[in-house]
Design a protein around this motif. Structure first.
Motif, PDB file in Angstrom:
ATOM      1  N   UNK A   7      51.592  31.175  53.229  1.00 13.20           N
ATOM      2  CA  UNK A   7      50.478  32.109  53.418  1.00 13.20           C
ATOM      3  C   UNK A   7      50.990  33.519  53.667  1.00 13.20           C
ATOM      4  N   UNK A   8      52.048  33.637  54.457  1.00 14.99           N
ATOM      5  CA  UNK A   8      52.629  34.959  54.727  1.00 14.99           C
ATOM      6  C   UNK A   8      53.227  35.561  53.461  1.00 14.99           C
ATOM      7  N   UNK A  14      50.346  39.755  47.557  1.00 12.35           N
ATOM      8  CA  UNK A  14      49.074  40.377  47.169  1.00 12.35           C
ATOM      9  C   UNK A  14      49.058  41.843  47.577  1.00 12.35           C
ATOM     10  N   UNK A  15      49.585  42.148  48.740  1.00 20.18           N
ATOM     11  CA  UNK A  15      49.660  43.541  49.193  1.00 20.18           C
ATOM     12  C   UNK A  15      50.552  44.359  48.260  1.00 20.18           C
ATOM     13  N   UNK A  16      51.709  43.811  47.884  1.00 24.18           N
ATOM     14  CA  UNK A  16      52.644  44.518  47.000  1.00 24.18           C
ATOM     15  C   UNK A  16      52.041  44.717  45.610  1.00 24.18           C
ATOM     16  N   UNK A  17      51.407  43.684  45.070  1.00 23.42           N
ATOM     17  CA  UNK A  17      50.799  43.799  43.735  1.00 23.42           C
ATOM     18  C   UNK A  17      49.651  44.793  43.765  1.00 23.42           C
ATOM     19  N   UNK A  18      48.827  44.731  44.805  1.00 28.47           N
ATOM     20  CA  UNK A  18      47.715  45.680  44.933  1.00 28.47           C
ATOM     21  C   UNK A  18      48.220  47.112  44.980  1.00 28.47           C
ATOM     22  N   UNK A  19      49.295  47.320  45.731  1.00 26.92           N
ATOM     23  CA  UNK A  19      49.892  48.656  45.818  1.00 26.92           C
ATOM     24  C   UNK A  19      50.436  49.086  44.452  1.00 26.92           C
ATOM     25  N   UNK A  20      51.143  48.186  43.777  1.00 27.80           N
ATOM     26  CA  UNK A  20      51.748  48.487  42.476  1.00 27.80           C
ATOM     27  C   UNK A  20      50.692  48.831  41.425  1.00 27.80           C
ATOM     28  N   UNK A  21      49.528  48.174  41.507  1.00 27.49           N
ATOM     29  CA  UNK A  21      48.459  48.394  40.528  1.00 27.49           C
ATOM     30  C   UNK A  21      47.450  49.452  40.966  1.00 27.49           C
ATOM     31  N   UNK A  22      47.691  50.077  42.109  1.00 28.18           N
ATOM     32  CA  UNK A  22      46.789  51.120  42.594  1.00 28.18           C
ATOM     33  C   UNK A  22      45.456  50.577  43.088  1.00 28.18           C
ATOM     34  N   UNK A  23      45.468  49.375  43.628  1.00 29.55           N
ATOM     35  CA  UNK A  23      44.235  48.739  44.083  1.00 29.55           C
ATOM     36  C   UNK A  23      44.088  48.689  45.599  1.00 29.55           C
ATOM     37  N   UNK A  24      44.987  49.349  46.317  1.00 32.91           N
ATOM     38  CA  UNK A  24      44.906  49.327  47.772  1.00 32.91           C
ATOM     39  C   UNK A  24      43.530  49.814  48.224  1.00 32.91           C
ATOM     40  N   UNK A  25      42.914  49.036  49.086  1.00 33.81           N
ATOM     41  CA  UNK A  25      41.592  49.402  49.597  1.00 33.81           C
ATOM     42  C   UNK A  25      40.453  49.101  48.642  1.00 33.81           C
ATOM     43  N   UNK A  26      40.762  48.729  47.409  1.00 35.56           N
ATOM     44  CA  UNK A  26      39.706  48.467  46.426  1.00 35.56           C
ATOM     45  C   UNK A  26      39.185  47.041  46.517  1.00 35.56           C
ATOM     46  N   UNK A  30      42.124  39.182  51.616  1.00 34.65           N
ATOM     47  CA  UNK A  30      41.887  37.813  52.092  1.00 34.65           C
ATOM     48  C   UNK A  30      40.759  37.178  51.303  1.00 34.65           C
ATOM     49  N   UNK A  31      39.664  37.889  51.141  1.00 36.28           N
ATOM     50  CA  UNK A  31      38.517  37.348  50.420  1.00 36.28           C
ATOM     51  C   UNK A  31      38.825  37.047  48.971  1.00 36.28           C
ATOM     52  N   UNK A  32      39.552  37.926  48.318  1.00 34.77           N
ATOM     53  CA  UNK A  32      39.839  37.727  46.899  1.00 34.77           C
ATOM     54  C   UNK A  32      40.827  36.582  46.701  1.00 34.77           C
ATOM     55  N   UNK A  33      41.771  36.430  47.611  1.00 38.11           N
ATOM     56  CA  UNK A  33      42.713  35.309  47.499  1.00 38.11           C
ATOM     57  C   UNK A  33      41.961  33.995  47.622  1.00 38.11           C
ATOM     58  N   UNK A  34      41.091  33.888  48.616  1.00 37.89           N
ATOM     59  CA  UNK A  34      40.306  32.663  48.787  1.00 37.89           C
ATOM     60  C   UNK A  34      39.433  32.408  47.571  1.00 37.89           C
TER      61      UNK A  34
END
Length: 90
Positions: A7-8, A14-26, A30-34
């Motif tokens: 989980x960690x 997910x945090x790294x991919x979101x940052x790489x794709x410019x999706x931070x905060x978008x 947690x909700x999207x992973x579930x």
């Protein structure tokens, strides 16, 4: 998505991919992973294992075209999970 090493690692990924794709905060990480894990489990068990990641990709493309992608992703996932639950039962 808390506690275990898996989980960690997933949370960090997910945090790294979101940052790489410019999706931070978008998206709510947690909700999207579930949402994605539930959807892909439904498809993998109801339709086919290889169909699970392909379905997640298609929902992502469809949601990305929507005015509110987060809402569209949840709506699409719910519809497709229902479709998968009834797949092959007619």
């Amino acid at each position: 998505m808390s506690g275990s090493p898996d989980a960690n690692a997933l949370s960090e990924w997910v945090t790294a991919v979101s940052r790489e794709l410019g999706l931070e905060g978008a998206v709510d990480s947690v909700g999207i992973v579930d949402l994605v894990l539930d959807l892909t489990a439904d498809v993998a068990h109801g339709v086919s294992r290889p169909g699970a990641p392909v379905t997640a990709f298609l929902i992502g493309v469809a949601a990305g075209r929507a005015e509110d992608p987060a809402v569209a992703a949840r709506d699409h996932a719910a519809r497709i999970s229902e479709l998968a639950a009834g797949w092959g039962k007619s």
